[in-house]
Design an enzyme around this catalytic site. Structure first.
Site, PDB file in Angstrom:
ATOM      1  N   TYR A   1       0.830  -1.213   0.000  1.00 56.53           N
ATOM      2  CA  TYR A   1       0.000   0.000   0.000  1.00 56.53           C
ATOM      3  C   TYR A   1       0.861   1.259   0.000  1.00 56.53           C
ATOM      4  O   TYR A   1       0.717   2.131  -0.857  1.00 56.53           O
ATOM      5  CB  TYR A   1      -0.920  -0.013   1.223  1.00 56.53           C
ATOM      6  CG  TYR A   1      -1.861   1.171   1.303  1.00 56.53           C
ATOM      7  CD1 TYR A   1      -2.935   1.284   0.420  1.00 56.53           C
ATOM      8  CD2 TYR A   1      -1.685   2.151   2.277  1.00 56.53           C
ATOM      9  CE1 TYR A   1      -3.816   2.361   0.502  1.00 56.53           C
ATOM     10  CE2 TYR A   1      -2.559   3.222   2.359  1.00 56.53           C
ATOM     11  CZ  TYR A   1      -3.623   3.328   1.472  1.00 56.53           C
ATOM     12  OH  TYR A   1      -4.485   4.393   1.551  1.00 56.53           O
TER      13      TYR A   1
ATOM     14  N   LYS B   1       1.227   3.616  -3.316  1.00 54.57           N
ATOM     15  CA  LYS B   1       0.767   5.014  -3.355  1.00 54.57           C
ATOM     16  C   LYS B   1       1.912   5.960  -3.708  1.00 54.57           C
ATOM     17  O   LYS B   1       1.710   6.953  -4.421  1.00 54.57           O
ATOM     18  CB  LYS B   1       0.151   5.395  -2.006  1.00 54.57           C
ATOM     19  CG  LYS B   1      -1.195   4.742  -1.716  1.00 54.57           C
ATOM     20  CD  LYS B   1      -2.285   5.269  -2.619  1.00 54.57           C
ATOM     21  CE  LYS B   1      -3.655   4.787  -2.171  1.00 54.57           C
ATOM     22  NZ  LYS B   1      -4.754   5.350  -2.988  1.00 54.57           N
TER      23      LYS B   1
ATOM     24  N   ARG C   1       4.399   5.694  14.702  1.00 58.27           N
ATOM     25  CA  ARG C   1       4.278   6.173  16.083  1.00 58.27           C
ATOM     26  C   ARG C   1       3.547   7.503  16.165  1.00 58.27           C
ATOM     27  O   ARG C   1       2.893   7.799  17.161  1.00 58.27           O
ATOM     28  CB  ARG C   1       5.672   6.317  16.705  1.00 58.27           C
ATOM     29  CG  ARG C   1       6.407   5.001  16.925  1.00 58.27           C
ATOM     30  CD  ARG C   1       7.885   5.239  17.165  1.00 58.27           C
ATOM     31  NE  ARG C   1       8.522   5.820  15.971  1.00 58.27           N
ATOM     32  CZ  ARG C   1       9.783   6.228  15.935  1.00 58.27           C
ATOM     33  NH1 ARG C   1      10.542   6.134  17.011  1.00 58.27           N
ATOM     34  NH2 ARG C   1      10.287   6.732  14.825  1.00 58.27           N
TER      35      ARG C   1
END
Length: 354
Positions: free
Chosen positions: A166, A170, A296
């Protein structure tokens, strides 16, 4: 019972123009974001074609548009070529699974969708001299070493992890869009989308807002991965769609992507606690190991969108969670009204946002 959405097969006839108005093609039009975009474009006076392979998109998302003569739904996978005479004025490419369980289920097809699918839509835009919009993602920043993330940050992305199909797909699509723009003069617009939520999310999509709400409504443990101190910024779907439309309609094509998201940052633990409050749930909050490459921190720098699009989110997390929880309450058929609660901590956070 909702209206039945008639789905056509793709052929030359399905691409012919029927209305004397601008025509927009929305690839991924039956998905969460795509269906909201179709609805908005119809309200703005467009003839709209929703293109979807229905791997993750749902016909029920389009039920409210079924009787609109300006709306057509076509089953098609953008990995496959489009007819050469397909007539469109604007193209929105939202055709890619966006939640980890869905895009990891068939990672090769996910990557093909971003790359081959983008090429097919860009070729259509080239043939028709159409403007084209790419729904990119904040995942192109990976686990960022810069916070908040501006458009000029090149990211910190793993090229061979379970999320790479993914993330890298992209990133590759962005490259293709700008190469087509430089090579053929195509008018391209690229939005980098940060965490978005709202009605029509799938209960099984694995995204944090839907996960927490569904778990809470079902009385199951709310699963927080890692310590819960990792942060996200949550944008309500109505605000994001407004950003899409403004980006597509800005007079001059921009030479870089544009961040679209809410700059108000929350920890995952804060979100879990808020969802428990909103749903009156007795669910426990439990912790599980953090997935590989899970970022994070995630917070957009939207200075460019504010200045050049005049855009920033308007819907607070307080309001958006209430509307999203009510949607899932109705979808799951729990049969009890949700209490309207408001966290003073949440109100303070949103009131002091930049």
């Amino acid at each position: 019972m909702g209206r039945v959405v008639k789905v056509l097969k793709l052929d030359s006839r399905s691409g012919r123009r029927h209305a004397d108005r601008a025509r927009a093609l929305v690839a991924g039009g039956a998905g969460f974001l795509g269906s909201h975009l179709c609805q908005r474009l119809l309200a703005d006076g467009y003839e709209v074609i929703a293109l979807d392979n229905f791997h993750t998109g749902k016909r029920c998302n389009l039920a409210g548009m079924a009787r609109d003569a300006s709306f057509t739904c076509i089953k098609h996978d953008i990995v496959d070529e489009l007819p050469a005479d397909f007539a469109v004025d604007e193209i929105y490419n939202l055709a890619c699974p966006a939640s980890p369980p869905h895009y990891q289920a068939d990672p090769i097809h996910t990557f093909k969708t971003s790359v081959l699918g983008s090429i097919n839509l860009l070729e259509l835009a080239r043939r028709r001299n159409a403007k084209i919009f790419q729904a990119s993602t904040s995942e192109v920043y990976g686990d960022p070493l810069v916070h908040p993330q501006p458009e000029g940050y090149f990211g910190n992305v793993n090229t061979h992890g379970p999320r790479s199909c993914y993330d890298e797909g992209k990133r590759s699509a962005e490259t293709l869009f700008f190469d087509y723009s430089r090579t053929y003069g195509i008018d391209v617009r690229i939005a980098r989308i940060f965490n978005t939520y709202g009605p029509r999310m799938r209960p099984d999509d694995g995204r944090v807002v839907s996960n927490f709400i569904v778990q809470a409504l079902r009385g199951k443990d709310i699963t927080v991965y890692g310590s819960g101190t990792q942060t996200r910024s949550f944008c309500f779907v109505d605000d994001l769609i407004e950003g899409f439309v403004r980006l597509m309609n800005v007079p001059l094509a921009l030479q870089h992507p544009v961040n679209l998201g809410n700059p108000v940052e929350f920890t995952i633990m804060e979100l879990a606690e808020l969802v428990v409050d909103y749903t009156n749930s007795r669910s426990r909050i439990v912790h599980r190991p953090l997935p590989v490459d899970d970022p994070r921190q995630r917070k957009p720098d939207i200075a460019f969108a504010r200045q050049y699009l005049g855009w920033e989110p308007k819907v607070t997390l307080n309001e958006g969670l209430a509307r999203t929880a009510a949607y899932f309450e109705a979808l799951l058929g729990n049969g009890r009204p949700l209490a309207a609660k408001r966290s003073s901590r949440l109100s303070l956070r949103e009131a002091t946002a930049p």
